[in-house]
Design a protein around this motif. Structure first.
Motif, PDB file in Angstrom:
ATOM      1  N   ASN A 199     -11.225 -57.042 -47.937  1.00  0.00           N
ATOM      2  CA  ASN A 199     -10.081 -56.206 -47.565  1.00  0.00           C
ATOM      3  C   ASN A 199     -10.102 -55.935 -46.064  1.00  0.00           C
ATOM      4  O   ASN A 199     -10.368 -54.819 -45.600  1.00  0.00           O
ATOM      5  CB  ASN A 199     -10.112 -54.895 -48.350  1.00  0.00           C
ATOM      6  CG  ASN A 199      -8.855 -54.069 -48.132  1.00  0.00           C
ATOM      7  OD1 ASN A 199      -7.800 -54.595 -47.756  1.00  0.00           O
ATOM      8  ND2 ASN A 199      -8.955 -52.765 -48.331  1.00  0.00           N
ATOM      9  N   ILE A 200      -9.844 -56.976 -45.285  1.00  0.00           N
ATOM     10  CA  ILE A 200      -9.796 -56.833 -43.833  1.00  0.00           C
ATOM     11  C   ILE A 200      -8.474 -57.397 -43.332  1.00  0.00           C
ATOM     12  O   ILE A 200      -7.879 -58.275 -43.947  1.00  0.00           O
ATOM     13  CB  ILE A 200     -10.977 -57.540 -43.137  1.00  0.00           C
ATOM     14  CG1 ILE A 200     -11.016 -59.026 -43.507  1.00  0.00           C
ATOM     15  CG2 ILE A 200     -12.300 -56.872 -43.491  1.00  0.00           C
ATOM     16  CD1 ILE A 200     -12.106 -59.796 -42.794  1.00  0.00           C
ATOM     17  N   SER A 201      -8.031 -56.877 -42.207  1.00  0.00           N
ATOM     18  CA  SER A 201      -6.731 -57.265 -41.670  1.00  0.00           C
ATOM     19  C   SER A 201      -6.811 -58.620 -40.980  1.00  0.00           C
ATOM     20  O   SER A 201      -7.894 -59.110 -40.644  1.00  0.00           O
ATOM     21  CB  SER A 201      -6.246 -56.216 -40.675  1.00  0.00           C
ATOM     22  OG  SER A 201      -7.105 -56.163 -39.543  1.00  0.00           O
ATOM     23  N   ALA A 202      -5.638 -59.198 -40.745  1.00  0.00           N
ATOM     24  CA  ALA A 202      -5.576 -60.463 -40.012  1.00  0.00           C
ATOM     25  C   ALA A 202      -6.093 -60.279 -38.589  1.00  0.00           C
ATOM     26  O   ALA A 202      -6.715 -61.186 -38.018  1.00  0.00           O
ATOM     27  CB  ALA A 202      -4.142 -60.994 -39.994  1.00  0.00           C
ATOM     28  N   PHE A 203      -5.874 -59.113 -38.010  1.00  0.00           N
ATOM     29  CA  PHE A 203      -6.365 -58.830 -36.659  1.00  0.00           C
ATOM     30  C   PHE A 203      -7.886 -58.889 -36.628  1.00  0.00           C
ATOM     31  O   PHE A 203      -8.482 -59.458 -35.709  1.00  0.00           O
ATOM     32  CB  PHE A 203      -5.877 -57.456 -36.205  1.00  0.00           C
ATOM     33  CG  PHE A 203      -6.291 -57.095 -34.802  1.00  0.00           C
ATOM     34  CD1 PHE A 203      -5.534 -57.509 -33.711  1.00  0.00           C
ATOM     35  CD2 PHE A 203      -7.444 -56.349 -34.573  1.00  0.00           C
ATOM     36  CE1 PHE A 203      -5.933 -57.186 -32.419  1.00  0.00           C
ATOM     37  CE2 PHE A 203      -7.841 -56.030 -33.290  1.00  0.00           C
ATOM     38  CZ  PHE A 203      -7.083 -56.447 -32.211  1.00  0.00           C
ATOM     39  N   THR A 204      -8.520 -58.304 -37.651  1.00  0.00           N
ATOM     40  CA  THR A 204      -9.978 -58.341 -37.731  1.00  0.00           C
ATOM     41  C   THR A 204     -10.480 -59.772 -37.884  1.00  0.00           C
ATOM     42  O   THR A 204     -11.484 -60.161 -37.274  1.00  0.00           O
ATOM     43  CB  THR A 204     -10.471 -57.490 -38.909  1.00  0.00           C
ATOM     44  OG1 THR A 204      -9.998 -56.144 -38.759  1.00  0.00           O
ATOM     45  CG2 THR A 204     -11.987 -57.470 -38.977  1.00  0.00           C
ATOM     46  N   VAL A 205      -9.781 -60.549 -38.709  1.00  0.00           N
ATOM     47  CA  VAL A 205     -10.136 -61.960 -38.863  1.00  0.00           C
ATOM     48  C   VAL A 205     -10.070 -62.675 -37.515  1.00  0.00           C
ATOM     49  O   VAL A 205     -10.973 -63.436 -37.152  1.00  0.00           O
ATOM     50  CB  VAL A 205      -9.207 -62.649 -39.882  1.00  0.00           C
ATOM     51  CG1 VAL A 205      -9.447 -64.162 -39.892  1.00  0.00           C
ATOM     52  CG2 VAL A 205      -9.416 -62.077 -41.275  1.00  0.00           C
ATOM     53  N   GLY A 206      -9.001 -62.421 -36.775  1.00  0.00           N
ATOM     54  CA  GLY A 206      -8.844 -63.045 -35.465  1.00  0.00           C
ATOM     55  C   GLY A 206      -9.975 -62.673 -34.519  1.00  0.00           C
ATOM     56  O   GLY A 206     -10.518 -63.531 -33.815  1.00  0.00           O
ATOM     57  N   CYS A 207     -10.354 -61.401 -34.510  1.00  0.00           N
ATOM     58  CA  CYS A 207     -11.437 -60.938 -33.641  1.00  0.00           C
ATOM     59  C   CYS A 207     -12.761 -61.580 -34.020  1.00  0.00           C
ATOM     60  O   CYS A 207     -13.534 -62.006 -33.150  1.00  0.00           O
ATOM     61  CB  CYS A 207     -11.558 -59.419 -33.708  1.00  0.00           C
ATOM     62  SG  CYS A 207     -10.185 -58.516 -32.954  1.00  0.00           S
ATOM     63  N   ILE A 208     -13.035 -61.676 -35.321  1.00  0.00           N
ATOM     64  CA  ILE A 208     -14.307 -62.244 -35.784  1.00  0.00           C
ATOM     65  C   ILE A 208     -14.402 -63.723 -35.435  1.00  0.00           C
ATOM     66  O   ILE A 208     -15.408 -64.190 -34.886  1.00  0.00           O
ATOM     67  CB  ILE A 208     -14.475 -62.028 -37.301  1.00  0.00           C
ATOM     68  CG1 ILE A 208     -14.653 -60.546 -37.612  1.00  0.00           C
ATOM     69  CG2 ILE A 208     -15.672 -62.827 -37.825  1.00  0.00           C
ATOM     70  CD1 ILE A 208     -14.683 -60.227 -39.092  1.00  0.00           C
ATOM     71  N   VAL A 209     -13.349 -64.467 -35.752  1.00  0.00           N
ATOM     72  CA  VAL A 209     -13.374 -65.911 -35.495  1.00  0.00           C
ATOM     73  C   VAL A 209     -13.475 -66.191 -33.994  1.00  0.00           C
ATOM     74  O   VAL A 209     -14.286 -67.018 -33.559  1.00  0.00           O
ATOM     75  CB  VAL A 209     -12.128 -66.590 -36.092  1.00  0.00           C
ATOM     76  CG1 VAL A 209     -12.074 -68.061 -35.685  1.00  0.00           C
ATOM     77  CG2 VAL A 209     -12.131 -66.471 -37.603  1.00  0.00           C
TER      78      VAL A 209
END
Length: 216
Positions: free
Chosen positions: A82-92
């Motif tokens: 349950n994480i946002s697309a923004f968080t995904v972008g930051c992690i990648v």
């Protein structure tokens, strides 16, 4: 006579996208710098023990960033994170930056002459003191230009997050283009905003590097 449907609100919308771009860049560089510094020291000081880490980082450097975004975003849905697309972008972006900064740090550490380290040890410095007061200061100055180029590269690579639903600068410009059908004008404005952001980062980096050298 020149006329356009581009409005002030469209410009503000582009600036909102630019703000998202800056946020993504900041978080990604923070993550990439911390992880890359740790991994880079491991790769330089413990080359054999950190060999598996090198293989993993090679994957992130070799696989196109767009594929990483799509795969991680799909994995998030499959696993049920349950994480946002923004968080995904930051992690990648952060892992991608860490993979490159690791090699920048490693090369900086290895650039410190062995004779310099041997001299510091002969003066009575312990291994950790030698690392802290001799190796790291020299290595960071060697690595700083590469780190600055990495920041500028990540800032441009944020454009790829549009594929996972984030409205950053490039995606915002596409939305405006779809509405007013003036791609040349909108993309020129978006390119100018990218240029201004990159110029500010480059100038700040150059000023920091100059001050660093003056304090020698």
């Amino acid at each position: 006579m020149f006329s356009t449907s581009f409005t002030w609100n469209d410009f503000l919308f582009l600036l909102e996208g630019a703000w998202v771009t800056l946020q993504l860049t900041t978080w990604a560089i923070l993550l990439g710098t911390v992880a890359g510094l740790l991994f880079g020291l491991m790769r330089a000081l413990l080359p054999r023990a950190s060999l598996p880490l090198a293989w993993v980082l090679d994957v992130f450097r070799s696989v196109p960033l767009l594929i990483q975004f799509v795969l991680f975003n799909s994995l998030k849905s499959i696993v049920g994170l349950n994480i946002s697309a923004f968080t995904v972008g930051c992690i990648v972006l952060g892992v991608y930056a860490a993979a490159y900064f690791t090699e920048i740090v490693r090369s900086g550490v290895l650039a410190v002459p062995f004779t310099t380290r041997r001299a510091s040890r002969s003066l009575g410095l312990s291994y950790l003191q030698d690392l802290r007061y001799i190796v790291l200061p020299i290595a960071m100055r060697v690595a700083f230009p590469g780190w600055l180029n990495l920041v500028l590269s990540v800032m441009k690579d944020t454009a790829l997050v549009m594929w996972i639903g984030i409205v950053e600068l490039l995606r915002a410009s596409q939305i405006v283009v779809t509405r007013i059908q003036e791609p040349m004008l909108v993309l020129c404005i978006a390119g100018l905003i990218y240029y201004v952001m990159s110029l500010v980062v480059a100038r700040l980096g150059a000023r920091l590097e100059k001050r660093w050298q003056e304090n020698d």
